[in-house]
Scaffold this active site. Structure first.
Site, PDB file in Angstrom:
ATOM      1  N   GLY A   1      42.914 -63.887  67.775  1.00 36.26           N
ATOM      2  CA  GLY A   1      44.122 -63.349  67.128  1.00 36.26           C
ATOM      3  C   GLY A   1      44.869 -62.255  68.145  1.00 36.26           C
TER       4      GLY A   1
ATOM      5  CB  VAL B   1      37.799 -79.736  70.531  1.00 36.68           C
ATOM      6  CG1 VAL B   1      36.548 -80.319  71.497  1.00 36.68           C
ATOM      7  CG2 VAL B   1      37.333 -80.237  69.258  1.00 36.68           C
TER       8      VAL B   1
ATOM      9  N   GLY C   1      41.333 -60.724  65.336  1.00 36.84           N
ATOM     10  CA  GLY C   1      39.972 -60.443  66.135  1.00 36.84           C
ATOM     11  C   GLY C   1      40.245 -60.994  67.403  1.00 36.84           C
TER      12      GLY C   1
ATOM     13  CE  LYS D   1      32.979 -74.063  65.738  1.00 41.01           C
ATOM     14  NZ  LYS D   1      33.170 -72.734  66.202  1.00 41.01           N
TER      15      LYS D   1
ATOM     16  CE  LYS E   1      33.295 -76.316  69.280  1.00 42.86           C
ATOM     17  NZ  LYS E   1      32.800 -75.362  70.378  1.00 42.86           N
TER      18      LYS E   1
ATOM     19  CD  GLU F   1      28.604 -65.271  66.264  1.00 44.16           C
ATOM     20  OE1 GLU F   1      28.785 -64.110  65.943  1.00 44.16           O
ATOM     21  OE2 GLU F   1      29.902 -65.620  66.669  1.00 44.16           O
TER      22      GLU F   1
ATOM     23  N   GLY G   1      44.355 -63.100  60.831  1.00 44.11           N
ATOM     24  CA  GLY G   1      43.022 -62.686  61.574  1.00 44.11           C
ATOM     25  C   GLY G   1      43.316 -61.885  62.829  1.00 44.11           C
TER      26      GLY G   1
END
Length: 428
Positions: A16, A133, A13, A106, A206, A191, A11
């Site tokens: 990353g 978490v 993004g 998570k 979590k 989102e 990843g």
């Protein structure tokens, strides 16, 4: 020259990119701390042509998972791609190939953590997940290491930045739920589909992880009583403030007589409680230990650099373990038989807001319903709505979950009353 420890990253993004940036910018310090020159060799991406904030300097981008997972020179895999099924497959592959793994996932750890820990142990690999978490707050390692000598009694957590930001805006700026959600989405905190956040699912996952480490019990996600923030109105926030409280989405895990109760939902926190002042997208975890008493850990719950800092911290631990030859020790060895607390032993105060017919005898019926359930009143507010109805707000004394459920059933069976909201109340 120091020995090299080569890393593969799944990843590229936000997180990353942050991991690669920290490894580059803090290279000298990390090298001194670990005794290794830690370098990223390959990064798995979906699209090689995508424009990125950081150039792929000193490492190779690939769209083929095996290029990373099967490279014999790569000793550690950092998983920051998200998802559950695909990440699960890749991490199992890496562990079985003898590579240690650091993940920020998570959802994966909450659902498959037990299995992955067992596979890591079988293959003498490390598996760390501090970033899963509360982002940049080192709460998992604190529980496992710093509080290992204590018996943790209770964990309260504001562990979802999206909902905390929304509730902060609803409280401080009098915004509606819809306005606060739109603003959170515009800022990138929520989102396009906010279900996992606003329905409490993210926080519940979590709390599964926190419960596993704090109490040694592996609770199932389906056994976490979960309620989100949909339906919280300005009316409830204003009344709570009038009574000396703030409304927050809080995860709670409590040990009672060697059993555990885990729940996520809106609660009323006294304004003087340390968690009450946690604002915007920040997270905090409030831990009560038998010896240490009350402690709170506060900081950014998400974001590129805070989360990446936790990931790199785990990576440093893997490097230290490699140097010492202690790879493969379980992150947390504390295990206790999982037993759930029966409802009759879970006690809390509760907030109720209801609409009632405003006529003689109705309040007497309400009093009898609660008295028959064994629930007494701590605070009562009554405001007329019109000539025929009134809003009644009650904060009860501490009562068991069974008693509260009985009272709610009685209210719902009474045609002259309508329960609008019901939240637990945390005592300060």
């Amino acid at each position: 020259m120091k020995a090299k420890l080569q890393v593969g990253v799944l990843g590229f993004g936000t997180v990353g990119s942050g991991v690669i940036r920290i490894l580059k910018e803090h290279q000298e310090k990390i090298s001194q701390v670990t005794g290794y020159d830690i370098t990223v060799k390959k990064v798995l991406v979906r699209d090689l042509e995508k424009n990125r904030r950081y150039e792929a300097e000193g490492f190779t981008l690939t769209t083929e998972p095996k290029d990373v997972l099967d490279d014999p020179e790569i000793a550690v895999i950092v998983e920051v791609m998200g998802s559950i099924t695909t990440a699960h497959h890749y991490i199992l592959h890496a562990l079985k190939a003898g590579k240690s793994v650091v993940t920020a996932n998570k959802d994966l750890i909450a659902i498959h953590g037990d299995e992955l820990v067992a596979v890591a142990q079988e293959n003498h690999c490390d598996l760390f997940y501090e970033a899963s978490v509360a982002g940049g707050i080192p709460i998992l390692r604190t529980i496992v290491n710093s509080l290992a000598a204590d018996r943790i009694k209770k964990v309260l957590g504001i562990v979802n930045g999206t909902t905390n930001y929304m509730l902060t805006q609803m409280t401080a700026s009098n915004k509606s739920y819809e306005e606060a959600l739109q603003e959170a989405q515009d800022l990138g905190f929520a989102e396009a589909d906010p279900t996992s956040d606003v329905d409490g699912i993210d926080a519940a996952r979590k709390m599964v992880i926190l419960t596993r480490l704090a109490f040694g019990m592996n609770v199932n996600l389906d056994d976490v009583k979960t309620k989100g923030i949909r339906g919280i109105s300005q009316k409830d926030i204003a009344i709570a403030s009038q009574l000396g409280y703030r409304v927050k989405l809080v995860g709670q895990a409590e040990e009672i007589d060697n059993t555990v109760d885990v729940a996520v939902g809106p609660v009323l926190l006294p304004k003087a409680h340390p968690l009450s002042g946690v604002s915007d997208e920040n997270n905090a975890v409030f831990v009560t230990g038998a010896a240490v008493g009350e402690t709170m850990f506060y900081g950014p719950g998400a974001g590129e650099m805070p989360t990446a800092t936790s990931v790199v911290s785990d990576l440093i631990t893997v490097a230290k373990n490699t140097k010492l030859g202690t790879i493969g020790n379980v992150f947390n060895r504390f295990v206790h038989e999982t037993k759930y607390t029966p409802a009759e032993k879970v006690f809390s105060k509760y907030y109720f807001r209801m609409q009632m017919n405003d006529k003689t005898g109705t309040f007497l019926k309400l009093t009898k319903i609660f008295a028959d359930a064994g629930v007494s009143f701590d605070k009562i507010l009554q405001e007329p709505n019109d000539k025929h109805t009134a809003t009644v707000v009650i904060i009860s004394h501490a009562a068991s979950r069974n008693q509260i459920d009985e009272a709610v059933r009685g209210v719902n069976a009474e045609p002259e009353m309508r329960l609008i909201t019901q939240y637990a109340v945390v005592e300060g």
